[in-house]
Scaffold this motif. Structure first.
Motif, PDB file in Angstrom:
ATOM      1  N   UNK A  57     -38.808 -21.198 -14.897  1.00  0.00           N
ATOM      2  CA  UNK A  57     -40.041 -20.416 -14.942  1.00  0.00           C
ATOM      3  C   UNK A  57     -40.608 -20.507 -16.351  1.00  0.00           C
ATOM      4  N   UNK A  58     -41.897 -20.724 -16.455  1.00  0.00           N
ATOM      5  CA  UNK A  58     -42.549 -20.722 -17.761  1.00  0.00           C
ATOM      6  C   UNK A  58     -42.806 -19.293 -18.188  1.00  0.00           C
ATOM      7  N   UNK A  59     -42.401 -18.961 -19.400  1.00  0.00           N
ATOM      8  CA  UNK A  59     -42.677 -17.621 -19.925  1.00  0.00           C
ATOM      9  C   UNK A  59     -42.825 -17.682 -21.437  1.00  0.00           C
ATOM     10  N   UNK A  60     -43.944 -17.207 -21.923  1.00  0.00           N
ATOM     11  CA  UNK A  60     -44.117 -16.951 -23.351  1.00  0.00           C
ATOM     12  C   UNK A  60     -43.852 -15.463 -23.508  1.00  0.00           C
ATOM     13  N   UNK A  61     -42.673 -15.116 -23.983  1.00  0.00           N
ATOM     14  CA  UNK A  61     -42.253 -13.728 -23.998  1.00  0.00           C
ATOM     15  C   UNK A  61     -43.135 -12.874 -24.904  1.00  0.00           C
ATOM     16  N   UNK A  62     -43.920 -13.512 -25.788  1.00  0.00           N
ATOM     17  CA  UNK A  62     -44.816 -12.775 -26.674  1.00  0.00           C
ATOM     18  C   UNK A  62     -46.172 -12.507 -26.029  1.00  0.00           C
ATOM     19  N   UNK A 115     -39.484  -9.917 -29.623  1.00  0.00           N
ATOM     20  CA  UNK A 115     -38.122  -9.398 -29.498  1.00  0.00           C
ATOM     21  C   UNK A 115     -38.028  -8.111 -28.684  1.00  0.00           C
ATOM     22  N   UNK A 116     -39.165  -7.438 -28.502  1.00  0.00           N
ATOM     23  CA  UNK A 116     -39.114  -6.120 -27.856  1.00  0.00           C
ATOM     24  C   UNK A 116     -40.055  -5.975 -26.673  1.00  0.00           C
ATOM     25  N   UNK A 117     -41.351  -6.004 -26.911  1.00  0.00           N
ATOM     26  CA  UNK A 117     -42.306  -5.637 -25.868  1.00  0.00           C
ATOM     27  C   UNK A 117     -42.293  -6.591 -24.677  1.00  0.00           C
ATOM     28  N   UNK A 118     -42.156  -7.904 -24.927  1.00  0.00           N
ATOM     29  CA  UNK A 118     -42.128  -8.852 -23.814  1.00  0.00           C
ATOM     30  C   UNK A 118     -40.968  -8.599 -22.880  1.00  0.00           C
ATOM     31  N   UNK A 178     -37.829  -9.366 -42.981  1.00  0.00           N
ATOM     32  CA  UNK A 178     -36.478  -9.041 -42.547  1.00  0.00           C
ATOM     33  C   UNK A 178     -36.384  -7.644 -41.958  1.00  0.00           C
ATOM     34  N   UNK A 179     -37.171  -6.724 -42.499  1.00  0.00           N
ATOM     35  CA  UNK A 179     -37.217  -5.365 -41.974  1.00  0.00           C
ATOM     36  C   UNK A 179     -37.835  -5.360 -40.578  1.00  0.00           C
ATOM     37  N   UNK A 180     -38.876  -6.163 -40.396  1.00  0.00           N
ATOM     38  CA  UNK A 180     -39.471  -6.270 -39.053  1.00  0.00           C
ATOM     39  C   UNK A 180     -38.423  -6.752 -38.054  1.00  0.00           C
ATOM     40  N   UNK A 181     -37.618  -7.742 -38.464  1.00  0.00           N
ATOM     41  CA  UNK A 181     -36.609  -8.286 -37.554  1.00  0.00           C
ATOM     42  C   UNK A 181     -35.515  -7.264 -37.266  1.00  0.00           C
ATOM     43  N   UNK A 182     -34.931  -6.679 -38.306  1.00  0.00           N
ATOM     44  CA  UNK A 182     -33.837  -5.724 -38.095  1.00  0.00           C
ATOM     45  C   UNK A 182     -34.303  -4.522 -37.277  1.00  0.00           C
ATOM     46  N   UNK A 183     -35.543  -4.086 -37.500  1.00  0.00           N
ATOM     47  CA  UNK A 183     -36.067  -2.955 -36.732  1.00  0.00           C
ATOM     48  C   UNK A 183     -36.269  -3.328 -35.272  1.00  0.00           C
ATOM     49  N   UNK A 184     -36.696  -4.568 -35.029  1.00  0.00           N
ATOM     50  CA  UNK A 184     -36.863  -5.011 -33.634  1.00  0.00           C
ATOM     51  C   UNK A 184     -35.526  -4.992 -32.906  1.00  0.00           C
ATOM     52  N   UNK A 185     -34.445  -5.292 -33.619  1.00  0.00           N
ATOM     53  CA  UNK A 185     -33.124  -5.280 -32.996  1.00  0.00           C
ATOM     54  C   UNK A 185     -32.599  -3.854 -32.819  1.00  0.00           C
ATOM     55  N   UNK A 186     -32.992  -2.948 -33.702  1.00  0.00           N
ATOM     56  CA  UNK A 186     -32.694  -1.536 -33.478  1.00  0.00           C
ATOM     57  C   UNK A 186     -33.385  -1.055 -32.206  1.00  0.00           C
ATOM     58  N   UNK A 187     -34.644  -1.453 -32.040  1.00  0.00           N
ATOM     59  CA  UNK A 187     -35.378  -1.075 -30.832  1.00  0.00           C
ATOM     60  C   UNK A 187     -34.719  -1.643 -29.582  1.00  0.00           C
ATOM     61  N   UNK A 304     -43.888   4.939 -25.742  1.00  0.00           N
ATOM     62  CA  UNK A 304     -44.917   4.206 -26.491  1.00  0.00           C
ATOM     63  C   UNK A 304     -44.966   2.743 -26.071  1.00  0.00           C
ATOM     64  N   UNK A 305     -43.806   2.152 -25.790  1.00  0.00           N
ATOM     65  CA  UNK A 305     -43.768   0.760 -25.331  1.00  0.00           C
ATOM     66  C   UNK A 305     -44.421   0.631 -23.964  1.00  0.00           C
ATOM     67  N   UNK A 306     -44.151   1.602 -23.109  1.00  0.00           N
ATOM     68  CA  UNK A 306     -44.777   1.657 -21.785  1.00  0.00           C
ATOM     69  C   UNK A 306     -46.299   1.610 -21.918  1.00  0.00           C
ATOM     70  N   UNK A 307     -46.824   2.400 -22.838  1.00  0.00           N
ATOM     71  CA  UNK A 307     -48.278   2.441 -23.048  1.00  0.00           C
ATOM     72  C   UNK A 307     -48.784   1.118 -23.623  1.00  0.00           C
TER      73      UNK A 307
END
Length: 314
Positions: A57-62, A115-118, A178-187, A304-307
């Motif tokens: 399946x083709x998917x651009x997760x972003x 990393x998160x919303x998709x 790096x903060x953006x990445x680490x925070x995405x993994x916390x999420x 918030x992600x739902x929205x």
């Protein structure tokens, strides 16, 4: 028999996990990735080697639109009997984007979108199709924990505020990459734990598990880094130095096998709500960061992600 859907299963630890799942047999497989030609080529090779059929399946997760199209394609395959019912959802694809914030076609910061919303959207679109005793596996990272060398090395995770993360940099104030990445993994871990609570509340037998594969220098996760930096991190000296510094190390063979085991092995049939870690050649249950267990933060992140992905607008 059920079906395993894996994002990013055509490269890195995803590919290693895919091979392990095919070796053990007993599952249909759907591989989802952004570059359809590349995914199809890997699928053909694996299908020939393991003498099995693999759907792609083709998917651009972003891209939220691409995620919706991919979810519809998967649902059609399972409901029309092309593959068995969905048993395992492996939310594995991920990326780091160095430098200044980049934005998707939806106007979302690219690290958080990828990393998160998709995956959050894909999960919610397909969760009702996951069969009893099925599993949802989130590929997490030790970088989310600021009390570990993993977290200190990349950058201390920020507040897991979905609205702030989705618009990072648009107000002229950007987080370090790096903060953006680490925070995405916390999420990611907050999603896994909140999903477990929601599943238990409705009496579901589906499992929600977070896996930290450890630092794997051979993967293309840092493909946006300068080539010389990528090469240096793959040297034997760099691996030795990371271990001496206390970094949680993984490897392609071991971490790929770990990902496959967490997704399909009966030993993890009751691991919902747990954080499993590939730690220097051991697969262990570990504690994630203190913030990752904050129920209030998890619920707000989910709402918030739902929205942001427009689930309620469907």
């Amino acid at each position: 028999m059920g079906t395993v859907l894996i994002t990013g299963g055509h490269k890195g630890i995803g590919l290693e996990a895919t091979r392990k799942i095919l070796e053990q047999g007993g599952f249909d497989l759907i591989m989802a990735g952004r570059n359809r030609a590349e995914v199809d080529a890997v699928a053909r090779d694996l299908a020939s080697r393991y003498r099995t059929r693999i759907e792609t399946v083709a998917i651009d997760i972003a891209s939220l639109a691409s995620v919706r199209e991919a979810a519809l394609a998967v649902r059609t395959m399972t409901r029309e009997g092309v593959v068995a019912p969905l048993q395992v959802l492996m939310l594995n694809a991920g990326a780091q984007f160095m430098g200044a914030p980049q934005y998707t076609g939806d106007g979302l910061e690219k690290t958080f979108a990828t990393n998160c919303l998709g995956h959050f959207l894909l999960l919610n679109l397909l969760l009702d199709d996951v069969q009893d005793r099925g599993r949802v596996v989130f590929t997490a990272s030790g970088t989310h924990d600021p009390d570990t060398m993993d977290g200190r090395m990349v950058g201390k995770a920020a507040e897991p505020d979905a609205t702030r993360l989705a618009t990072d940099g648009k107000d002229g104030k950007a987080l370090q990459w790096g903060v953006r990445y680490s925070t995405s993994k916390l999420c990611t871990i907050l999603y896994a734990y909140e999903l477990d609570r929601r599943l238990r509340a409705r009496g579901s037998s589906v499992q929600s598990i977070a896996l930290d594969p450890g630092l794997i220098v051979e993967t293309g996760l840092s493909r946006s880094a300068p080539m010389i930096a990528q090469r240096l991190t793959r040297t034997s000296f760099a691996k030795w130095l990371f271990r001496m510094l206390g970094v949680t190390m993984g490897s392609l063979p071991f971490s790929g096998d770990a990902l496959a085991r967490v997704a399909t092995d009966p030993a993890f049939a009751d691991a919902s709500g747990k954080y499993i870690q590939s730690n220097n050649g051991r697969l262990i249950e570990a504690r994630s960061s203190a913030m990752s267990y904050d129920v209030g933060r998890a619920r707000k992140l989910w709402a918030d992600s739902d929205r942001l992905v427009g689930l309620n607008a469907q």
